[in-house]
Every structure is written in structure tokens, then in C-alpha cells.
Design a protein around this motif. Structure first.
Motif, PDB file in Angstrom:
ATOM      1  N   GLY A 240     -11.583  25.514   6.120  1.00  0.00           N
ATOM      2  CA  GLY A 240     -12.943  25.254   6.550  1.00  0.00           C
ATOM      3  C   GLY A 240     -13.389  23.907   6.032  1.00  0.00           C
ATOM      4  O   GLY A 240     -13.193  23.596   4.845  1.00  0.00           O
ATOM      5  N   ILE A 241     -13.967  23.093   6.890  1.00  0.00           N
ATOM      6  CA  ILE A 241     -14.484  21.781   6.508  1.00  0.00           C
ATOM      7  C   ILE A 241     -15.983  21.794   6.751  1.00  0.00           C
ATOM      8  O   ILE A 241     -16.426  22.120   7.856  1.00  0.00           O
ATOM      9  CB  ILE A 241     -13.818  20.656   7.323  1.00  0.00           C
ATOM     10  CG1 ILE A 241     -12.294  20.720   7.178  1.00  0.00           C
ATOM     11  CG2 ILE A 241     -14.316  19.299   6.874  1.00  0.00           C
ATOM     12  CD1 ILE A 241     -11.590  21.321   8.349  1.00  0.00           C
ATOM     13  N   TYR A 242     -16.750  21.477   5.726  1.00  0.00           N
ATOM     14  CA  TYR A 242     -18.188  21.589   5.886  1.00  0.00           C
ATOM     15  C   TYR A 242     -18.895  20.533   5.040  1.00  0.00           C
ATOM     16  O   TYR A 242     -18.372  20.038   4.036  1.00  0.00           O
ATOM     17  CB  TYR A 242     -18.667  22.985   5.493  1.00  0.00           C
ATOM     18  CG  TYR A 242     -18.070  23.525   4.217  1.00  0.00           C
ATOM     19  CD1 TYR A 242     -18.752  23.438   3.000  1.00  0.00           C
ATOM     20  CD2 TYR A 242     -16.824  24.136   4.214  1.00  0.00           C
ATOM     21  CE1 TYR A 242     -18.211  23.929   1.830  1.00  0.00           C
ATOM     22  CE2 TYR A 242     -16.268  24.632   3.041  1.00  0.00           C
ATOM     23  CZ  TYR A 242     -16.972  24.528   1.852  1.00  0.00           C
ATOM     24  OH  TYR A 242     -16.421  25.007   0.696  1.00  0.00           O
TER      25      TYR A 242
ATOM     26  N   GLY B  33     -25.633  18.311   2.864  1.00  0.00           N
ATOM     27  CA  GLY B  33     -26.350  17.123   2.409  1.00  0.00           C
ATOM     28  C   GLY B  33     -25.411  15.948   2.250  1.00  0.00           C
ATOM     29  O   GLY B  33     -24.702  15.561   3.190  1.00  0.00           O
ATOM     30  N   LYS B  34     -25.352  15.409   1.043  1.00  0.00           N
ATOM     31  CA  LYS B  34     -24.495  14.265   0.765  1.00  0.00           C
ATOM     32  C   LYS B  34     -23.120  14.676   0.256  1.00  0.00           C
ATOM     33  O   LYS B  34     -22.342  13.813  -0.185  1.00  0.00           O
ATOM     34  CB  LYS B  34     -25.177  13.344  -0.251  1.00  0.00           C
ATOM     35  CG  LYS B  34     -26.472  12.712   0.254  1.00  0.00           C
ATOM     36  CD  LYS B  34     -27.068  11.774  -0.775  1.00  0.00           C
ATOM     37  CE  LYS B  34     -28.339  11.109  -0.251  1.00  0.00           C
ATOM     38  NZ  LYS B  34     -28.927  10.178  -1.236  1.00  0.00           N
ATOM     39  N   ALA B  35     -22.827  15.951   0.296  1.00  0.00           N
ATOM     40  CA  ALA B  35     -21.548  16.448  -0.182  1.00  0.00           C
ATOM     41  C   ALA B  35     -20.696  16.926   0.993  1.00  0.00           C
ATOM     42  O   ALA B  35     -21.210  17.456   1.978  1.00  0.00           O
ATOM     43  CB  ALA B  35     -21.754  17.587  -1.173  1.00  0.00           C
ATOM     44  N   SER B  36     -19.390  16.709   0.897  1.00  0.00           N
ATOM     45  CA  SER B  36     -18.452  17.206   1.895  1.00  0.00           C
ATOM     46  C   SER B  36     -17.377  18.015   1.185  1.00  0.00           C
ATOM     47  O   SER B  36     -16.920  17.643   0.090  1.00  0.00           O
ATOM     48  CB  SER B  36     -17.811  16.046   2.669  1.00  0.00           C
ATOM     49  OG  SER B  36     -17.093  15.187   1.801  1.00  0.00           O
ATOM     50  N   PHE B  37     -16.964  19.124   1.789  1.00  0.00           N
ATOM     51  CA  PHE B  37     -16.022  20.037   1.160  1.00  0.00           C
ATOM     52  C   PHE B  37     -14.939  20.433   2.150  1.00  0.00           C
ATOM     53  O   PHE B  37     -15.138  20.442   3.372  1.00  0.00           O
ATOM     54  CB  PHE B  37     -16.727  21.304   0.671  1.00  0.00           C
ATOM     55  CG  PHE B  37     -17.764  21.065  -0.384  1.00  0.00           C
ATOM     56  CD1 PHE B  37     -17.433  21.047  -1.728  1.00  0.00           C
ATOM     57  CD2 PHE B  37     -19.078  20.838  -0.029  1.00  0.00           C
ATOM     58  CE1 PHE B  37     -18.389  20.826  -2.693  1.00  0.00           C
ATOM     59  CE2 PHE B  37     -20.048  20.616  -0.983  1.00  0.00           C
ATOM     60  CZ  PHE B  37     -19.707  20.611  -2.327  1.00  0.00           C
ATOM     61  N   SER B  38     -13.813  20.798   1.597  1.00  0.00           N
ATOM     62  CA  SER B  38     -12.718  21.374   2.365  1.00  0.00           C
ATOM     63  C   SER B  38     -12.131  22.505   1.531  1.00  0.00           C
ATOM     64  O   SER B  38     -11.751  22.294   0.382  1.00  0.00           O
ATOM     65  CB  SER B  38     -11.648  20.317   2.664  1.00  0.00           C
ATOM     66  OG  SER B  38     -10.517  20.914   3.250  1.00  0.00           O
ATOM     67  N   SER B  39     -12.082  23.710   2.112  1.00  0.00           N
ATOM     68  CA  SER B  39     -11.567  24.876   1.397  1.00  0.00           C
ATOM     69  C   SER B  39     -10.503  25.551   2.243  1.00  0.00           C
ATOM     70  O   SER B  39     -10.658  25.670   3.470  1.00  0.00           O
ATOM     71  CB  SER B  39     -12.685  25.868   1.073  1.00  0.00           C
ATOM     72  OG  SER B  39     -13.659  25.276   0.238  1.00  0.00           O
ATOM     73  N   SER B  40      -9.429  25.977   1.597  1.00  0.00           N
ATOM     74  CA  SER B  40      -8.310  26.570   2.319  1.00  0.00           C
ATOM     75  C   SER B  40      -7.836  27.844   1.639  1.00  0.00           C
ATOM     76  O   SER B  40      -7.800  27.933   0.413  1.00  0.00           O
ATOM     77  CB  SER B  40      -7.132  25.587   2.396  1.00  0.00           C
ATOM     78  OG  SER B  40      -7.482  24.409   3.073  1.00  0.00           O
ATOM     79  N   ILE B  41      -7.483  28.809   2.470  1.00  0.00           N
ATOM     80  CA  ILE B  41      -6.744  29.987   2.035  1.00  0.00           C
ATOM     81  C   ILE B  41      -5.349  29.863   2.627  1.00  0.00           C
ATOM     82  O   ILE B  41      -5.211  29.595   3.832  1.00  0.00           O
ATOM     83  CB  ILE B  41      -7.425  31.278   2.517  1.00  0.00           C
ATOM     84  CG1 ILE B  41      -8.844  31.379   1.951  1.00  0.00           C
ATOM     85  CG2 ILE B  41      -6.612  32.503   2.117  1.00  0.00           C
ATOM     86  CD1 ILE B  41      -9.641  32.529   2.537  1.00  0.00           C
ATOM     87  N   TYR B  42      -4.323  30.042   1.808  1.00  0.00           N
ATOM     88  CA  TYR B  42      -2.981  29.819   2.326  1.00  0.00           C
ATOM     89  C   TYR B  42      -2.000  30.881   1.824  1.00  0.00           C
ATOM     90  O   TYR B  42      -2.233  31.552   0.818  1.00  0.00           O
ATOM     91  CB  TYR B  42      -2.474  28.424   1.956  1.00  0.00           C
ATOM     92  CG  TYR B  42      -2.395  28.150   0.467  1.00  0.00           C
ATOM     93  CD1 TYR B  42      -1.277  28.519  -0.282  1.00  0.00           C
ATOM     94  CD2 TYR B  42      -3.427  27.486  -0.198  1.00  0.00           C
ATOM     95  CE1 TYR B  42      -1.196  28.255  -1.637  1.00  0.00           C
ATOM     96  CE2 TYR B  42      -3.358  27.212  -1.550  1.00  0.00           C
ATOM     97  CZ  TYR B  42      -2.235  27.603  -2.269  1.00  0.00           C
ATOM     98  OH  TYR B  42      -2.171  27.346  -3.620  1.00  0.00           O
ATOM     99  N   HIS B  43      -0.927  31.001   2.556  1.00  0.00           N
ATOM    100  CA  HIS B  43       0.169  31.897   2.178  1.00  0.00           C
ATOM    101  C   HIS B  43       1.479  31.185   2.489  1.00  0.00           C
ATOM    102  O   HIS B  43       1.664  30.659   3.593  1.00  0.00           O
ATOM    103  CB  HIS B  43       0.095  33.213   2.950  1.00  0.00           C
ATOM    104  CG  HIS B  43       1.342  34.052   2.807  1.00  0.00           C
ATOM    105  ND1 HIS B  43       1.835  34.448   1.584  1.00  0.00           N
ATOM    106  CD2 HIS B  43       2.197  34.567   3.745  1.00  0.00           C
ATOM    107  CE1 HIS B  43       2.928  35.172   1.762  1.00  0.00           C
ATOM    108  NE2 HIS B  43       3.176  35.253   3.064  1.00  0.00           N
ATOM    109  N   LYS B  44       2.372  31.153   1.511  1.00  0.00           N
ATOM    110  CA  LYS B  44       3.680  30.534   1.703  1.00  0.00           C
ATOM    111  C   LYS B  44       4.759  31.524   1.279  1.00  0.00           C
ATOM    112  O   LYS B  44       4.725  32.045   0.157  1.00  0.00           O
ATOM    113  CB  LYS B  44       3.797  29.237   0.884  1.00  0.00           C
ATOM    114  CG  LYS B  44       2.876  28.122   1.347  1.00  0.00           C
ATOM    115  CD  LYS B  44       3.101  26.841   0.561  1.00  0.00           C
ATOM    116  CE  LYS B  44       2.199  25.716   1.073  1.00  0.00           C
ATOM    117  NZ  LYS B  44       2.425  24.444   0.352  1.00  0.00           N
TER     118      LYS B  44
END
Length: 777
Positions: free
Chosen positions: A579-581, A584-595
Motif C-alpha cells: 500500500g502506498i499512501y 499531509g507532508k508524509a508519504s508511506f509504503s507498507s508491504s506484507i510479504y511471503h517468501k
């Protein structure tokens, strides 16, 4: 108006067409299409053209005209239009350049922004960055998920294993080991593509991610360059010059550098025999002193607007000196010192290396995205090395011996690639290509033991290892993409032909296998601030030369590392939801992963006669589940924060030599950085890192934390840059590894220590001085 258009008052009429440049026939993206009410400037409807110049809009009006405009071109007005079956096909509309308008236009308000694609994010560089004259490294520092330290080290989502491309291909300008990126300025860059989970288009061997820098075509004029001088402690001194000259047809670039550095490493090890309770303790310092020279030459030749040739070459020569001194102590079961001795190493080596590259890129007339790219790359690395190991007995009887080694190493690699991209329509895109990589290596290694006053060749440790690997890969991908949602499927097939041969003992190992690497990516844009991406890809880790080569360094004859010619490749199925969101003045990227990885390569230690031998082995499977988040926050123009947090839980299943290695564990890391703009055009950067400890198949690795500091001072509006950096401020970056088994225990420690660097660069031409990256070769 005709009757069919009058009926459109009750039904929507679709107006569509394609906008091209009159002189070249190339598509004009982002042109403005506006429907006006006849006899006024009242806007009824509007749209902009896409990357291929296509547009489509709807209106219920019956009395209107269409106006098409784009900056630098003459506005075109279309009237007396008629609809057929509620459609008006305007066909191909040609726009001619308005030279007068081009001289007067001023671009304002163009802000950098990120556009989300199926398998990547595209950061479009706006005038807010390009007008500052910043370097390419500073542009990368503004890209979400990308961090660039003051020393010039680039990381993506907290990992430094990043592949950098220029216009979709490898280039000497993208070599992080030099200051080449400093010759590119922001006004030359159109966009930067961020690819964290590569599709089948890219070779299946894994990387942390890809950054692809797309250069503007029209930015062809002018000189750019930089001269740098760097110094540091431990010894780290270098001087270099980079030049880039752009004309209408040519882009010429060259780099020259010379330097000297010393890389000390402190080592400590304890081998404990749990059967006899004997112990061998060793500690010492090893150095790698290097004198190096390098030169790079290259050119981009623009045959015409749609065809570009690139030729480049690089030559480097290194002279190495590797002195070391290790102190050994042998204790019996009563912890009584039985003997102690010093082992000194004197190693000298010369390393010639060169690389040459040819690229050809063709853009087809119907679209700039419709391309064919051919490339050939060759490289060579050689090493001639001799070592002398001498022991000095301090007490008791020395169980070690004087030895000599000779090594002649040669590695040649050739890569041939072809890539074809065709946007069939605005929604459908086809990609296809092939790659062939040849890797040919020879390592002739001899060990001589000092026996009865003479050096005698040790046949058990002497051999010639030949390694020949050929990988042929072909791929095809298809994408369907709408404004908010899209999907991309791909398949890559790679055949690996690998043979290794120990010529003296005639031990031959041959493998030929074919693998299929599917990929699936999809994305959904919820709104301008929130987007989702999901991806799957299969990857491979092929054993490297040093994983397969059975020879080992005899610096410490009681702690030996050696390769395994029978090692098999790892395979990983990688799933990711991101998810990329923006808030305000902040930007984030969060990931759930499985390998999920099979044939996991692990370092396994065995213990015989107080000697620990560590060899890579294939040990079962590893299922990892994790969460990663990173973000940037800039409350104002002089302060910014960036952070990365990664946590994963893993479940190991495997066995080796009847011993079970089933276990579960967890591992996490975090990174927090801040950049502070101080008065007098001074920037301060602080970066803290923490890597947790984790369990291994035979023991555990401890965690560590460290802090890096950097200060940058700009002079003469950025034409001169002075950098001061301290890596590992508190000398706390210590690697500790414990191996605990039924009959033995081993402990090893390794530490680089604190590095202090000072660099000065002067930039001329259009851009600023280069950001200092002298510590990376």
C-alpha cells in the motif's frame, strides 16, 4: 449541424482521436482537448491525451466546437463536426510548432509527483526539483522509498542491493562505484521508475530492486563535469574527474580516477572441543591496501530522432597489498596455555579489469513507447596473487607451518540482450525479449608447505578450478491497464548450462536445467493519495563462483571457509501486497510479504582435529512471513525524516548428515535518518541502524546498532561541495557468530571500525558538484 448531432442532445456523443507532432509524426502526450459551446468560451467538456497521444471524451451538447492545444504548438480549432452512431472520430490531428510561443513561454507550477503503474512506481521530475540544478543523486533522494546518504550510497526500502539503469539498460553512468551519476543533473531527467518486485522481463536472479532513470530527449546541449578530491582515515585518498558533453547528435562522457585506500578488519575466533575440552584462541588484524587507477570513455550517438547507439568502455588496474598478523593460543583441558605463536601474511596482487558495451535503441514512429533495444556487454577480471605465511613461535610447540600460495584467476563474462515493447492499444501492452549470458572462469591455485628446509607443493590443496556457466533466457509479458486498475502477466524461461572441473584430480560436475519463472502484478488506485499493488514472482539464486570453488584461504588454518562444487540453486516464490499512501507532508509504503525458498543455501560448520571448516550446503526449505514499512516526512524545507522497519518470522525445515535443522525464529531491522538544513548552506545528516540477532541452523548471530553522521557544505551556489562523514561513529558495528553443536562450539567476531572521510568537489557546466562517494569503488 447535421441531424445526427442534433439527436445527441438526448444521448452522449463520444469524441476521440490521436494527436501527433506535424514534423515528426510522434505522439503528443498530455495535450489539452476542450469542448466549447459555440459562440462563447463556455467549457462543456475536456480531456488530455495519454502517453500515445490518444484521447476520448463525452458530451451531450449539440452546438459546440473542439479546441486542441499544447505548450509550444499552435492551437487547432475544429468545428462543423458530425456524429455517426453517437461517435465523432477526429482521426489523427497534427500540431505544428509555434516558434514564437516557445521563446516566450515560462513553465510554472510543475510539481514532482509519483504515478503508480502495474509493476512499478514512476516519479516524474517537476520544475520544483529540476530548476534547482540538483544532481541525479539528489533527485533520487526525493523519490519515495529511496534514500541517498550524504556519501552517495543508494538504498531502496532499506536495502543497498539496488540495480540502477539508464533508459532501461545498464550503463557506466549508472555505476554506483564511481561518481558517474554526478554528471547527470535534474533538468536532464524526465522520470525515475521504482521496481521493487521485478516482472518476468528482468532476469530471474534476485536483486533488492531496480531504479530506472529516464533521461529527457531534448536535453542534449552543454558541458557538465566535476573534479573531486577525497581523503580519510583509515587511509582513503582519491582524485577524479568526470566530464559529460552533449551536442545535438552526441553525448560524450569520460571519467578518470586514481586513489589509495586501506581497509583494516579486526578478527577474533575461539574453537572449543567439547570432547577433549581443548581450545584454540586467535585474534588479529588483516589489511587490504589498494592502489587503483581507472578510466571510462563512452558516447551516445543519436542517429536520428528515433535511433540511438551507445558505445562505452572502462579499464581499471589495482595493486593490492594484504598484510595480516594473527596471534594464536592453544589451551589444554585444564585451561593451561600449551603453546602460542604469531602467523604473519604478506600478500601481493595485481588486478586488471575492463568492460565494453554496445547498445542500440529504436523507437517506432507510431509511439515513443514502441521500442526495440539490442545490447552486448563484455567484461574481464584478472588476478595474479602470491602469499607468504610465516609463523613465529612465542611459547611451547608451534602446531602450524610456514606456507606459500600462488593464484592465477581469470573471469570473462559476455551478455547479449534483445528487448521489444509494443503498446498495441492504450490498454494493452506486449513485451518480449531474450538474454544470453556466458561466464567463463579459471582459478589456478597452488599451496606449498615448508618441509625440511624446502617448500613442497601440497597436492591436497593444489588444483585448477574451471567454471563455465551459460544462461539463456526468453520472456513475454502482457499488460492490460486502465486509469485506476490494471494487471500484468509474464513468463520467463531460463536454461542454465553449468560445468565445473578440478583439472588436477579430474573431478567434473555438469548440470543442465531449465526453469520457468512466472510473474503476476496488479494495481488499483483508490485516489490520488492511496494506491494498492500486489505481485508474485519466482526467483532463483544460482551459486556464485566462490560458493562452488573448493579452495580456501589459509590465513587461519583453524577456521577455514571453502566452496562446494555440488551446491544446487535456491528457488524462491515471492508474494507481496503493498500500500502506498500520503498523509499531509508524509508519504508511506507498507508491504506484507511471503517468501518460500527451497534448497536453501546455508553455511554449515564441521569440526575435526580442532579445525572448523565452514562450507555452503543446501539445507531444506524456509518459509518467511514479513511486514515492512518505510516513510518520509518533511515538515518544512530544511528538515526531513526517513525511516524503514522490517520484521519477518521464518520457519525452517531441513536436515544434514542425519542431523535435524527444524526450527523457527524471527528477525527485524530498523533504520531512522534525518536531514537538517543549517544556516550558511550546511546540511547535517544522522542515520541510525539496528539489526536484530537471529537464530541460524547451528547457532545464532547477535544483533548490533550503529550510527552514521554526515555534514555537507555548499559554496558558490552549489558549484563547490564539501562533505565530511563518519561511518560507525561509536565503533559498534560488530559481527558475532556462535555455532553450538554436540561435540564442538565456535565463536567468531569481525569488526571494521570507524571510518572518517572528507571530500571536496567542484562542478562546472549546468549542474552542481557531485555528491561525495569516494569510499565506494
Amino acid at each position: 449541424m447535421l441531424c445526427s448531432l442534433s439527436m445527441a442532445q438526448e444521448h452522449e456523443v463520444e469524441i476521440f482521436g490521436t494527436i501527433v507532432e506535424e514534423e515528426t509524426g510522434q505522439a503528443v502526450p498530455y495535450a489539452t482537448v476542450v469542448v466549447y459551446k459555440n459562440g462563447s468560451k463556455e467549457i462543456v467538456s475536456g480531456a488530455t491525451s495519454d502517453d500515445n497521444g490518444n484521447f476520448s471524451l463525452y458530451t451531450k451538447a449539440s452546438d459546440f466546437y473542439v479546441e486542441i492545444s499544447f505548450m509550444g504548438y499552435k492551437t487547432k480549432v475544429l468545428n462543423n463536426l458530425s456524429a455517426v452512431n453517437n461517435k465523432i472520430n477526429l482521426g489523427v490531428i497534427s500540431l505544428s510548432q509555434d516558434n514564437l510561443a516557445l521563446e516566450e513561454v515560462v513553465v510554472t507550477g510543475e510539481v514532482s509527483k509519483t504515478v503508480f503503474k502495474l509493476d512499478k512506481r514512476v516519479f516524474n521530475v517537476g520544475s520544483d526539483i529540476s530548476s534547482t540544478g540538483a544532481s541525479a543523486l539528489e533527485v533520487l533522494g526525493n523519490v519515495p522509498s529511496v534514500n541517498v546518504s550524504i556519501e552517495g550510497e543508494i538504498s531502496l526500502r532499506g536495502s543497498t542491493g539496488v540495480q540502477i539503469l539508464i533508459n532501461g539498460k545498464p550503463s557506466v553512468l549508472a555505476d554506483e562505484s564511481s561518481n558517474a551519476l554526478g554528471t547527470l543533473t535534474a533538468d536532464m531527467i524526465e522520470s525515475i521508475e521504482v521496481i521493487t518486485n521485478p516482472s518476468a522481463k528482468y532476469e530471474a536472479s534476485g536483486t533488492a530492486g531496480i531504479l530506472n532513470i529516464i533521461l529527457k530527449k531534448e536535453e542534449k546541449e552543454g558541458w557538465n563535469g566535476s573534479i573531486s578530491a577525497n581523503t580519510g582515515t583509515p587511509d582513503n585518498h582519491s582524485m577524479g574527474i568526470s566530464l559529460n558533453r552533449r551536442t545535438e547528435k552526441f553525448n560524450l562522457f569520460t571519467q578518470m580516477g586514481v586513489g589509495y585506500r586501506s581497509l583494516p578488519r579486526d578478527n577474533r575466533a575461539i574453537n572449543t572441543n567439547l570432547i577433549s575440552n581443548e581450545e584454540i584462541f586467535s585474534n588479529g588484524t588483516a589489511y587490504r591496501d589498494e592502489m587503483f587507477y581507472n578510466i571510462t570513455l563512452g558516447t551516445d550517438y543519436h542517429i536520428n530522432e528515433r535511433n540511438v547507439l551507445t558505445l562505452s568502455g572502462n579499464f581499471a588496474y589495482e595493486i593490492e597489498d594484504q598484510p595480516s598478523e594473527t596471534n594464536f593460543k592453544f589451551f589444554d583441558s585444564n585451561n593451561t596455555l600449551v603453546s602460542s605463536w604469531l602467523r604473519n601474511e604478506t600478500t601481493e596482487a595485481t588486478n586488471p579489469k575492463y568492460q565494453y558495451e554496445f547498445n542500440y535503441k529504436k523507437e517506432f514512429k507510431n509511439s515513443k513507447e514502441h521500442t526495440l533495444q539490442l545490447s552486448a556487454l563484455g567484461s574481464f577480471f584478472g588476478k595474479e596473487q602470491s602469499s607468504q605465511f610465516t609463523n613465529s613461535t612465542l611459547s611451547g610447540e608451534d602446531p602450524d607451518s610456514d606456507q606459500q600460495t600462488e593464484t592465477e584467476f581469470q573471469q570473462a563474462e559476455y551478455t547479449f540482450k534483445a528487448d521489444y515493447t509494443n503498446p498495441i492499444t492504450t490498454e494493452y501492452t506486449l513485451e518480449a525479449g531474450a538474454q544470453y549470458v556466458i561466464n567463463d572462469v579459471g582459478n589456478d591455485y597452488e599451496v606449498r608447505d615448508f618441509i625440511n628446509g624446502n617448500y613442497v607443493t601440497n597436492p591436497n590443496l593444489t588444483n585448477n578450478f574451471e567454471y563455465d556457466q551459460k544462461v539463456l533466457g526468453v520472456y513475454i509479458t502482457g499488460a492490460y491497464e486502465l486509469e485506476k486498475w490494471g494487471v500484468k502477466l509474464g513468463l520467463r524461461v531460463e536454461n542454465t548450462d553449468l560445468s565445473t572441473w578440478l583439472t588436477n584430480t579430474n573431478a567434473y560436475n555438469s548440470r543442465n536445467y531449465t526453469d520457468y519463472f512466472p510473474s503476476l502484478h496488479t494495481s488499483y488506485k483508490i485516489n490520488d493519495n492511496v494506491s494498492l499493488q500486489a505481485g508474485y514472482s519466482k526467483r532463483i539464486f544460482r551459486p556464485r563462483l566462490w560458493d562452488l570453488n573448493p579452495f580456501f584461504n589459509i590465513r587461519n588454518n583453524f577456521n577455514i571457509r571453502r566452496g562446494n562444487p555440488n551446491l544446487q540453486p535456491e528457488y524462491t516464490d515471492s508474494f507481496e501486497l503493498t500500500g502506498i499512501y500520503k498523509i499531509g507532508k508524509a508519504s508511506f509504503s507498507s508491504s506484507i510479504y511471503h517468501k518460500y525458498t527451497t534448497e536453501v543455501v546455508e553455511r554449515v560448520s564441521t569440526f575435526i582435529d580442532n579445525v572448523t571448516t565452514t562450507t555452503p550446503e543446501n539445507i531444506g526449505t524456509n518459509a518467511a512471513y514479513g511486514f515492512e514499512t518505510n516513510g518520509k516526512y518533511s515538515p518544512n524545507n530544511w528538515l526531513s525524516f526517513s525511516g524503514d522497519f522490517n520484521f519477518n518470522y521464518f520457519d525452517r525445515i531441513g536436515s544434514f548428515q542425519s542431523q535435524s535443522f527444524n526450527f523457527s525464529g524471527r528477525q527485524w531491522s530498523t533504520k531512522l535518518g534525518s536531514k537538517i538544513g543549517l544556516p550558511a548552506d550546511i546540511d547535517l545528516e544522522l542515520t541510525g541502524n539496528y539489526q536484530s540477532g537471529y537464530e541460524t541452523v547451528q547457532g545464532n548471530v547477535t544483533g548490533y546498532a550503529f550510527l552514521d553522521l554526515g555534514i555537507r557544505k555548499r559554496i558558490l551556489k552549489g558549484k563547490v561541495v564539501v562533505n565530511f562523514g563518519v561511518r560507525d561513529v561509536f565503533e559498534s558495528r560488530i559481527f558475532e557468530n556462535f555455532v553450538s553443536q554436540q561435540n564442538f562450539e565456535t565463536y567468531s567476531l569481525s569488526e571494521r571500525g570507524r571510518f572518517i572521510t572528507l571530500g571536496v568537489s567542484y562542478g562546472f557546466g549546468k549542474g552542481e558538484a557531485m555528491t561525495y562517494s569516494g569510499r565506494r569503488r
